[in-house]
Write an enzyme that holds these catalytic residues in place. Structure first.
Site, PDB file in Angstrom:
ATOM      1  N   GLY A 152       5.005  13.079  57.169  1.00  0.00           N
ATOM      2  CA  GLY A 152       5.585  13.389  55.867  1.00  0.00           C
ATOM      3  C   GLY A 152       5.962  12.131  55.097  1.00  0.00           C
ATOM      4  O   GLY A 152       5.577  11.021  55.483  1.00  0.00           O
ATOM      5  N   ASP A 153       6.724  12.305  54.031  1.00  0.00           N
ATOM      6  CA  ASP A 153       7.007  11.154  53.162  1.00  0.00           C
ATOM      7  C   ASP A 153       7.768  10.041  53.884  1.00  0.00           C
ATOM      8  O   ASP A 153       7.474   8.863  53.693  1.00  0.00           O
ATOM      9  CB  ASP A 153       7.719  11.589  51.875  1.00  0.00           C
ATOM     10  CG  ASP A 153       9.032  12.283  52.147  1.00  0.00           C
ATOM     11  OD1 ASP A 153       9.199  12.815  53.261  1.00  0.00           O
ATOM     12  OD2 ASP A 153       9.887  12.290  51.253  1.00  0.00           O
ATOM     13  N   SER A 173       2.957  17.843  56.804  1.00  0.00           N
ATOM     14  CA  SER A 173       4.343  18.317  56.643  1.00  0.00           C
ATOM     15  C   SER A 173       4.305  19.761  56.186  1.00  0.00           C
ATOM     16  O   SER A 173       3.502  20.103  55.315  1.00  0.00           O
ATOM     17  CB  SER A 173       5.071  17.478  55.582  1.00  0.00           C
ATOM     18  OG  SER A 173       6.273  18.110  55.221  1.00  0.00           O
ATOM     19  N   ILE A 174       5.161  20.590  56.757  1.00  0.00           N
ATOM     20  CA  ILE A 174       5.174  21.986  56.299  1.00  0.00           C
ATOM     21  C   ILE A 174       5.763  22.104  54.898  1.00  0.00           C
ATOM     22  O   ILE A 174       5.581  23.114  54.241  1.00  0.00           O
ATOM     23  CB  ILE A 174       5.955  22.912  57.266  1.00  0.00           C
ATOM     24  CG1 ILE A 174       7.446  22.539  57.320  1.00  0.00           C
ATOM     25  CG2 ILE A 174       5.314  22.936  58.639  1.00  0.00           C
ATOM     26  CD1 ILE A 174       8.319  23.644  57.904  1.00  0.00           C
ATOM     27  N   ASP A 175       6.464  21.073  54.441  1.00  0.00           N
ATOM     28  CA  ASP A 175       7.258  21.209  53.206  1.00  0.00           C
ATOM     29  C   ASP A 175       6.420  21.202  51.918  1.00  0.00           C
ATOM     30  O   ASP A 175       6.889  21.656  50.887  1.00  0.00           O
ATOM     31  CB  ASP A 175       8.284  20.071  53.114  1.00  0.00           C
ATOM     32  CG  ASP A 175       9.266  20.079  54.276  1.00  0.00           C
ATOM     33  OD1 ASP A 175       9.342  21.098  54.972  1.00  0.00           O
ATOM     34  OD2 ASP A 175       9.944  19.058  54.484  1.00  0.00           O
ATOM     35  N   ARG A 218      13.333  21.218  53.269  1.00  0.00           N
ATOM     36  CA  ARG A 218      14.165  20.038  52.983  1.00  0.00           C
ATOM     37  C   ARG A 218      14.609  20.029  51.516  1.00  0.00           C
ATOM     38  O   ARG A 218      15.349  20.922  51.128  1.00  0.00           O
ATOM     39  CB  ARG A 218      13.393  18.774  53.321  1.00  0.00           C
ATOM     40  CG  ARG A 218      14.232  17.725  53.973  1.00  0.00           C
ATOM     41  CD  ARG A 218      13.377  16.559  54.343  1.00  0.00           C
ATOM     42  NE  ARG A 218      12.873  16.675  55.677  1.00  0.00           N
ATOM     43  CZ  ARG A 218      13.433  16.102  56.733  1.00  0.00           C
ATOM     44  NH1 ARG A 218      14.505  15.367  56.576  1.00  0.00           N
ATOM     45  NH2 ARG A 218      12.928  16.250  57.930  1.00  0.00           N
ATOM     46  N   ARG A 244      22.432  41.303  55.913  1.00  0.00           N
ATOM     47  CA  ARG A 244      22.267  40.445  57.090  1.00  0.00           C
ATOM     48  C   ARG A 244      21.624  39.123  56.657  1.00  0.00           C
ATOM     49  O   ARG A 244      20.876  39.099  55.678  1.00  0.00           O
ATOM     50  CB  ARG A 244      21.337  41.101  58.120  1.00  0.00           C
ATOM     51  CG  ARG A 244      21.863  42.402  58.693  1.00  0.00           C
ATOM     52  CD  ARG A 244      23.010  42.145  59.675  1.00  0.00           C
ATOM     53  NE  ARG A 244      23.443  43.355  60.347  1.00  0.00           N
ATOM     54  CZ  ARG A 244      24.336  44.226  59.865  1.00  0.00           C
ATOM     55  NH1 ARG A 244      24.901  44.020  58.685  1.00  0.00           N
ATOM     56  NH2 ARG A 244      24.679  45.297  60.562  1.00  0.00           N
ATOM     57  N   HIS A 251      12.793  26.983  63.178  1.00  0.00           N
ATOM     58  CA  HIS A 251      11.570  26.302  63.625  1.00  0.00           C
ATOM     59  C   HIS A 251      10.408  27.235  63.917  1.00  0.00           C
ATOM     60  O   HIS A 251       9.290  26.758  64.167  1.00  0.00           O
ATOM     61  CB  HIS A 251      11.890  25.397  64.811  1.00  0.00           C
ATOM     62  CG  HIS A 251      12.755  24.230  64.401  1.00  0.00           C
ATOM     63  ND1 HIS A 251      14.099  24.363  64.148  1.00  0.00           N
ATOM     64  CD2 HIS A 251      12.439  22.942  64.127  1.00  0.00           C
ATOM     65  CE1 HIS A 251      14.585  23.192  63.772  1.00  0.00           C
ATOM     66  NE2 HIS A 251      13.599  22.314  63.746  1.00  0.00           N
TER      67      HIS A 251
END
Ligand code: F6P
Length: 367
Positions: free
Chosen positions: A104-105, A150-152, A196, A279, A285
């Site tokens: 990622g970054d 990255s998943i973001d 993030r 709820r 994760h």
């Protein structure tokens, strides 16, 4: 023969294995020797067996495999010059000419710093007697290339990051599961998703699952009105006959005074103002788990091939490349600019200049 290493760094993301597979096999196909650096930058600092020769067969079956089989780490040691000096020494000892980093970054920022410091690291290795001048001959330039894993999906200048769509798929599947129980009990669910400082996962998941409302860092509401605004929408949907309500909250969600908007705060509002049985589910994760979806396998493979080709055509005068995808085409962007732009977006969000943040994220910004 050129010796090319590949490493995964930072949070794991589905598709990282596919990118390692593509790099290893493309490097071999071009007559190079392929290496994997185990455990991210940590492995570069440890050296020795952490820099492992890779064969064609070593990556068999890795195309769909989730996580990263060569290990990853969020390495604090590499943030210190001392760590980078040891890493440089280990690279020279193992004769690595070039390194492809999938991360990622933060990880790519580290790579960029490593490259810019490289001449002074070599100088220090020689001046302190750790290396002889002849040891560093031929290593004057560090050849690096970034793959965005990255998943973001938070890196500027690329439309998608490796792992983003797999994670989005995991989120959508989870929300679908929750839908069944929410519907049965006529409940409201507040679902927190990762990302993030970036709301891409939350926004796309909300669109793909038909959520009632969402909170993302890029669209920070007033602390005085967000509760009412959300309740008006949720109530309207209920009045239209919906039995369940879903509100998605990005983990970085904030109001325009930069106070965090947490799932529990959202739940309390739904309970207090609308009396909904509510709820909270934090997906956590799970979002990084499971196999890579077809898009990530394809992206990681095409970009892995491109990364090796970028390394082989690199000259010292050219900036280090980062492999991107723009409008369905795999392309190269200057790593240093992409990283700087991504940082400017984060700074713009921190200073509440949301319009600036959105315009900076436009991939057209760097050509
Ligand atoms: O950057 C990827 C990411 O999964 C973010 O979405 C999340 O905030 C973070 O990593 C979680 O980090 P860790 O795995 O260190 O808990």
């Amino acid at each position: 023969r050129k010796r090319i290493a590949v490493m995964t760094s930072g949070g794991d993301a589905q598709g990282m294995n596919a990118s390692v597979r593509a790099v290893v096999r493309t490097a071999i196909d071009h007559g190079c020797e392929a290496f994997a650096v185990l455990e991210g930058y940590e492995g570069l600092i440890r050296g020795g067996e952490y820099i492992k020769p890779m064969s064609w067969d070593d990556v068999r079956g890795w195309l769909s495999l989730g996580g990263t089989a060569i290990g990853t780490a969020r390495c604090l040691g590499f943030r210190e010059r001392k760590g980078r000096l040891t890493a440089a020494h280990n690279m020279i000892k193992s004769g690595i000419d070039a390194i492809i980093i999938c991360g990622g970054d933060g990880s790519l920022t580290g790579a960029d710093l490593f490259r810019s410091e490289w001449p002074s690291l070599l100088e220090e290795l020689v001046s302190t007697g750790v290396c002889a001048a002849e040891d560093i001959a031929g290593h004057e330039n560090l050849n690096i290339c970034g793959l965005v894993g990255s998943i973001d999906n938070d890196m500027c200048t690329t439309d998608a990051t490796i792992g983003g769509y797999s994670s989005l798929q995991r989120i959508c599947e989870s929300v679908d599961y929750i839908d069944a129980t929410a519907q049965s009990h006529s409940r409201a669910f507040v679902i927190e998703v990762m990302g993030r400082h970036c709301g891409w996962l939350a926004l796309m998941a909300a669109i793909a699952t038909g959520a009632d409302y969402l909170f993302i860092p890029e669209r920070a509401p007033s602390p005085l009105s967000w509760g009412k605004e959300m309740c008006d929408v949720v109530e309207r949907h209920r009045n239209n006959g919906k039995r369940k309500s879903v509100v998605i909250v990005a983990e970085g969600a904030i109001d325009d005074q930069l106070n965090a908007i947490t799932p529990d705060m959202v739940k309390d509002v739904l309970v207090d103002k609308l009396g909904l049985d509510t709820r909270v589910t934090t997906l956590g994760h799970v979002q990084r788990g499971g196999p890579a979806v077809a898009f990530d396998r394809m992206l990681a493979t095409l970009q892995g091939v491109e990364a090796v080709e970028a390394i082989l055509s690199q000259t010292p005068d050219k900036p280090s490349p980062m492999i991107a995808i723009n409008e369905n085409k795999i392309c190269r962007k200057p790593l240093v600019d992409s990283v700087a732009l991504t940082k400017s977006v984060a700074d713009a969000i921190d200073s509440r200049d949301f319009d600036k943040a959105m315009s900076l994220r436009d991939p057209e910004f760097i050509e």
